[in-house]
Scaffold this active site. Structure first.
Site, PDB file in Angstrom:
ATOM      1  N   HIS A 146      28.408  -0.359  12.856  1.00  0.00           N
ATOM      2  CA  HIS A 146      28.304   1.005  11.994  1.00  0.00           C
ATOM      3  C   HIS A 146      26.779   1.226  11.885  1.00  0.00           C
ATOM      4  CE1 HIS A 146      29.119   4.348   9.203  1.00  0.00           C
ATOM      5  NE2 HIS A 146      28.640   3.516   8.175  1.00  0.00           N
ATOM      6  N   GLU A 172      32.347   4.490  -4.121  1.00  0.00           N
ATOM      7  CA  GLU A 172      32.359   3.710  -2.958  1.00  0.00           C
ATOM      8  C   GLU A 172      32.388   2.308  -3.286  1.00  0.00           C
ATOM      9  OE1 GLU A 172      30.003   5.225   0.342  1.00  0.00           O
ATOM     10  OE2 GLU A 172      30.960   7.277   0.266  1.00  0.00           O
ATOM     11  N   ARG A 232      24.336  -3.630   3.555  1.00  0.00           N
ATOM     12  CA  ARG A 232      24.053  -2.316   2.862  1.00  0.00           C
ATOM     13  C   ARG A 232      25.038  -1.627   1.933  1.00  0.00           C
ATOM     14  NH1 ARG A 232      24.864   3.273   4.695  1.00  0.00           N
ATOM     15  NH2 ARG A 232      26.462   2.525   5.907  1.00  0.00           N
ATOM     16  N   ARG A 257      31.457  -3.860   1.734  1.00  0.00           N
ATOM     17  CA  ARG A 257      31.880  -3.755   3.097  1.00  0.00           C
ATOM     18  C   ARG A 257      32.042  -4.985   3.814  1.00  0.00           C
ATOM     19  NH1 ARG A 257      28.788   1.675   5.275  1.00  0.00           N
ATOM     20  NH2 ARG A 257      30.026   2.937   3.941  1.00  0.00           N
ATOM     21  N   HIS A 300      31.858  -1.104  10.042  1.00  0.00           N
ATOM     22  CA  HIS A 300      32.550  -0.392   8.702  1.00  0.00           C
ATOM     23  C   HIS A 300      34.245  -1.000   8.649  1.00  0.00           C
ATOM     24  CE1 HIS A 300      34.382   2.610   6.175  1.00  0.00           C
ATOM     25  NE2 HIS A 300      33.054   3.172   6.152  1.00  0.00           N
TER      26      HIS A 300
HETATM   27  C1  LIG Z   1      30.376   8.135  10.906  1.00  0.00           C
HETATM   28  C2  LIG Z   1      29.089   7.543   9.988  1.00  0.00           C
HETATM   29  C3  LIG Z   1      29.254   7.949   8.589  1.00  0.00           C
HETATM   30  C4  LIG Z   1      27.998   7.450   7.879  1.00  0.00           C
HETATM   31  N1  LIG Z   1      28.237   7.958   6.375  1.00  0.00           N
HETATM   32  C5  LIG Z   1      27.089   7.457   5.791  1.00  0.00           C
HETATM   33  C6  LIG Z   1      27.068   8.254   4.425  1.00  0.00           C
HETATM   34  O1  LIG Z   1      28.005   8.766   3.799  1.00  0.00           O
HETATM   35  N2  LIG Z   1      26.195   7.871   3.628  1.00  0.00           N
HETATM   36  C7  LIG Z   1      25.024   7.153   4.168  1.00  0.00           C
HETATM   37  O2  LIG Z   1      24.013   6.809   3.308  1.00  0.00           O
HETATM   38  N3  LIG Z   1      24.994   6.725   5.159  1.00  0.00           N
HETATM   39  C8  LIG Z   1      25.936   7.022   6.054  1.00  0.00           C
HETATM   40  N4  LIG Z   1      26.052   6.712   7.597  1.00  0.00           N
HETATM   41  C9  LIG Z   1      24.706   5.972   8.026  1.00  0.00           C
HETATM   42  C10 LIG Z   1      23.607   7.019   8.075  1.00  0.00           C
HETATM   43  O3  LIG Z   1      23.976   8.481   8.656  1.00  0.00           O
HETATM   44  C11 LIG Z   1      22.402   6.512   9.014  1.00  0.00           C
HETATM   45  O4  LIG Z   1      21.998   5.519   8.744  1.00  0.00           O
HETATM   46  C12 LIG Z   1      21.292   7.768   8.799  1.00  0.00           C
HETATM   47  O5  LIG Z   1      21.888   8.926   9.188  1.00  0.00           O
HETATM   48  C13 LIG Z   1      20.340   7.393   9.879  1.00  0.00           C
HETATM   49  O6  LIG Z   1      19.444   8.394  10.029  1.00  0.00           O
HETATM   50  P1  LIG Z   1      18.101   8.419  10.731  1.00  0.00           P
HETATM   51  O7  LIG Z   1      17.423   9.566  10.414  1.00  0.00           O
HETATM   52  O8  LIG Z   1      17.550   7.041  10.679  1.00  0.00           O
HETATM   53  O9  LIG Z   1      18.594   8.290  12.305  1.00  0.00           O
HETATM   54  P2  LIG Z   1      19.550   9.242  13.201  1.00  0.00           P
HETATM   55  O10 LIG Z   1      20.306  10.208  12.226  1.00  0.00           O
HETATM   56  O11 LIG Z   1      20.383   8.225  13.841  1.00  0.00           O
HETATM   57  O12 LIG Z   1      18.601   9.936  14.150  1.00  0.00           O
HETATM   58  C14 LIG Z   1      17.969   9.270  15.009  1.00  0.00           C
HETATM   59  C15 LIG Z   1      17.254  10.246  15.817  1.00  0.00           C
HETATM   60  O13 LIG Z   1      16.268   9.528  16.843  1.00  0.00           O
HETATM   61  C16 LIG Z   1      16.435  10.358  17.998  1.00  0.00           C
HETATM   62  N5  LIG Z   1      16.021   9.206  19.199  1.00  0.00           N
HETATM   63  C17 LIG Z   1      16.402   8.144  19.310  1.00  0.00           C
HETATM   64  N6  LIG Z   1      15.926   7.519  20.440  1.00  0.00           N
HETATM   65  C18 LIG Z   1      15.017   8.220  20.667  1.00  0.00           C
HETATM   66  C19 LIG Z   1      13.743   8.168  21.687  1.00  0.00           C
HETATM   67  N7  LIG Z   1      13.768   7.209  22.517  1.00  0.00           N
HETATM   68  N8  LIG Z   1      12.979   9.331  21.783  1.00  0.00           N
HETATM   69  C20 LIG Z   1      13.249  10.376  20.889  1.00  0.00           C
HETATM   70  N9  LIG Z   1      14.015  10.514  19.946  1.00  0.00           N
HETATM   71  C21 LIG Z   1      14.971   9.459  19.789  1.00  0.00           C
HETATM   72  C22 LIG Z   1      17.940  10.765  18.007  1.00  0.00           C
HETATM   73  O14 LIG Z   1      18.065  11.680  19.040  1.00  0.00           O
HETATM   74  C23 LIG Z   1      17.972  11.345  16.682  1.00  0.00           C
HETATM   75  O15 LIG Z   1      17.297  12.626  16.571  1.00  0.00           O
HETATM   76  C24 LIG Z   1      26.911   6.939   8.340  1.00  0.00           C
HETATM   77  C25 LIG Z   1      26.796   6.718   9.702  1.00  0.00           C
HETATM   78  C26 LIG Z   1      27.824   7.262  10.352  1.00  0.00           C
HETATM   79  C27 LIG Z   1      27.880   6.821  12.171  1.00  0.00           C
END
Ligand SMILES: Cc1cc2nc3c(=O)[nH]c(=O)nc-3n(C[C@H](O)[C@H](O)[C@H](O)COP(=O)(O)OP(=O)(O)OC[C@H]3O[C@@H](n4cnc5c(N)ncnc54)[C@H](O)[C@@H]3O)c2cc1C
Length: 506
Positions: A335, A113, A370, A274, A228
């Site tokens: 993104h 990537e 990032r 990016r 993105h």
């Molecule tokens: C389409 C897309 C493709 C991507 N592809 C990649 C990739 O290939 N590789 C990579 O490294 N990154 C990628 N990313 C980025 C990556 O997916 C995210 O940065 C990462 O998944 C974030 O994970 P997280 O656990 O921090 O939060 P999230 O996965 O966003 O989860 C957040 C959680 O918090 C909960 N939440 C939020 N507010 C509250 C609240 N007030 N009370 C209780 N629960 C709450 C939500 O319900 C959820 O369960 C991508 C992102 C997107 C959108």
């Protein structure tokens, strides 16, 4: 309702929260709260994969160099060291937990990537990495007797006692539920859904950032919102992401006149980081008066396209576009939230017993931009560290009811639409002073939690009078060496600058 008492409270069930909950369950009871269901997270939507130096031709040192280069002088080098050195171990641990990454007869099938000098992206099920990862971790969560999972339970405030976090209040079926815990781990994801064009699920509105702010935590680098470069730009479609792994396999960009343009902007062409690609697309759209450019995969092996990018192929077909034959209209979309709750190298915030991991946090690994596929890696590495630090800390459970609740937030779907319009118009990919000041005026009339986060982003963007990484100011088009520092935001204090993000961790 009676209070729930738990050793660990994990808020959010993306990859960061799920992994932290599983590891914490080895040491005590865990309450895992999520405002959505387990499958509705950014994590489940991740396509490209996870970056880790696993190949013989690769090394943590090379991964480190690529990460620092992309971060435009703002990465915290110690945090990057932790990320690249501990990353491969996390991949092995996931495999031990039953996650199956795609392999060839010779080893991992590694993707490439933008900004990476090597093929180092492990993926599962082609471009279904997030879905596979979340599915397996969720399976383990629901089987684990130490973990009490509560879905559809938004946390509305963090509880503190003498400045120490002692738990949170959530809404369960609309009723208040107090959870008291020795340690609270915030894993609530980012805020990119505060924009009209976003690749994120609609609920990604930065609530965790506001929760931490209200509890007195320091926030850092909020102005850095990554766009993105290639989200599908079809009027009837939400901004579906087309992973840059397709450019890694040789896909290229064309402007409205059908000309390749990336080499004009960067010698790495479509594989530049990016920020460079998103800015180049913005310039081409402006020059040609269009709202998109095109991505071409027509010259690639159709079988590879259909198998390696199966879910993207299917999604595009749904909109009448065949990846193997048609030019695909794309444009940048909000993104990833690079800034967030400031933490040390162990995920601890500036509020005692409150940790932040994953996209809600700001560990300093991403700097001003990032590097692709470093975010899932950050979720894993720092979830692991946060649990280790929390276990070392082992604070007592506060049983007496002497905590104070931070102000309860407000939300309102109507003003969320207004916020998205303001953020898109004035705090988008390219900003200037006039627009940011206007955004602040308009946002100040909106009393909701999302407006608070939007204001903090706009305020941070206003004081950064330079262009660096994903933060592009048309009125300050160059980097300013004097601003090679972090913006720090804290309740009841003016924004300040700090040279180092890390706060002298063990
Ligand atoms: C389409 C897309 C493709 C991507 N592809 C990649 C990739 O290939 N590789 C990579 O490294 N990154 C990628 N990313 C980025 C990556 O997916 C995210 O940065 C990462 O998944 C974030 O994970 P997280 O656990 O921090 O939060 P999230 O996965 O966003 O989860 C957040 C959680 O918090 C909960 N939440 C939020 N507010 C509250 C609240 N007030 N009370 C209780 N629960 C709450 C939500 O319900 C959820 O369960 C991508 C992102 C997107 C959108």
């Amino acid at each position: 309702m009676e209070a729930i008492e738990s050793d660990f409270l994990v808020i959010g069930a993306g990859v960061a929260g799920l992994y932290a909950a599983l590891r914490a369950a080895e040491h005590g009871s865990v309450c895992l709260l999520t405002k959505t269901s387990l499958s509705e997270t950014n994590s489940a939507w991740a396509q490209g994969g996870i970056a880790a130096a696993l190949d013989e031709s690769d090394s943590p040192q090379l991964h480190r160099e690529d990460t620092l280069r992309a971060g435009r002088g703002l990465c915290d080098e110690r945090a990057v060291d932790v990320l690249v050195r501990e990353g491969p171990q996390c991949i092995k641990e996931l495999e031990n937990l039953g996650v199956r990454f795609d392999r060839t007869p010779f080893g991992y099938e590694l993707g490439r990537e933008g900004g990476h000098s090597r093929r180092r992206i492990v993926h599962a099920g082609g471009s279904s990495t997030g879905q596979r990862l979340v599915a397996r971790l969720s399976e383990l969560i629901v089987q684990n007797p130490q973990i009490r999972l509560v879905e559809h339970a938004p946390v509305v405030e963090l509880l503190t006692s003498d400045g120490v976090c002692v738990g949170a209040r959530a809404l369960c079926d609309g009723r208040s539920q107090i959870v008291l815990a020795r340690v609270t781990i915030l894993a609530t994801g980012g805020a990119a859904a505060l924009y009209q064009r976003t690749t994120n699920p609609p609920g990604t509105t930065g609530e965790g950032i506001a929760l931490a702010y209200r509890a007195g935590a320091e926030l850092a680098d909020l102005e850095f919102i990554q766009f993105h470069p290639t989200a599908l730009a079809v009027p009837t479609a939400r901004s579906f992401l087309i992973t840059e792994a397709v450019r890694g396999e040789g896909a290229y960009l064309l402007n409205a006149q059908g000309e390749r343009f990336m080499l004009k902007y960067d010698e790495r062409a479509e594989l530049a980081p990016r920020d460079v690609v998103a800015r180049a697309i913005f310039e081409e759209m402006r020059a040609t008066g269009t709202d998109h450019v095109f991505l071409s995969l027509r010259h690639l092996d159709p079988t590879l396209v259909r198998t390696r990018f199966a879910n993207i192929y299917e999604a595009c077909l749904h909109y009448g576009l065949d990846l193997t034959r048609d030019l695909i209209p794309v444009a940048p979309a909000a993104h990833y939230t690079i800034g967030g709750v400031r933490t040390d190298l162990w995920g601890e915030t500036t509020v005692k017993n409150l940790f932040a991991i994953g996209e809600v946090s700001c560990t300093g690994v991403h700097g001003a931009n990032r590097l692709a596929s470093n975010s899932l890696l950050e979720c894993l590495v720092f979830a692991r560290r946060a649990v280790a630090a929390a276990v070392r800390l082992a604070p007592p459970l506060l049983k007496k009811r002497s905590f104070v609740a931070c102000e309860a937030p407000q939300s309102d779907p109507h003003s969320l639409e207004q916020i998205k319009q303001i953020m898109t118009r004035y705090v988008g990919l390219v900003r200037d002073r006039e627009g940011l000041e206007r955004a602040l005026r308009e946002l100040s009339a909106l009393p909701t939690d999302q407006a608070l986060i939007a204001r903090l982003i706009a305020q941070s963007a206003l004081v950064r009078t330079e262009s660096r990484g994903v933060h592009i100011r048309s009125d300050f088009p160059h980097e300013d060496p004097k601003l090679q520092a972090h913006t720090i935001v804290q309740k009841d204090r003016p924004i300040r600058w700090e040279k180092n993000l890390q706060m002298g961790s063990p």
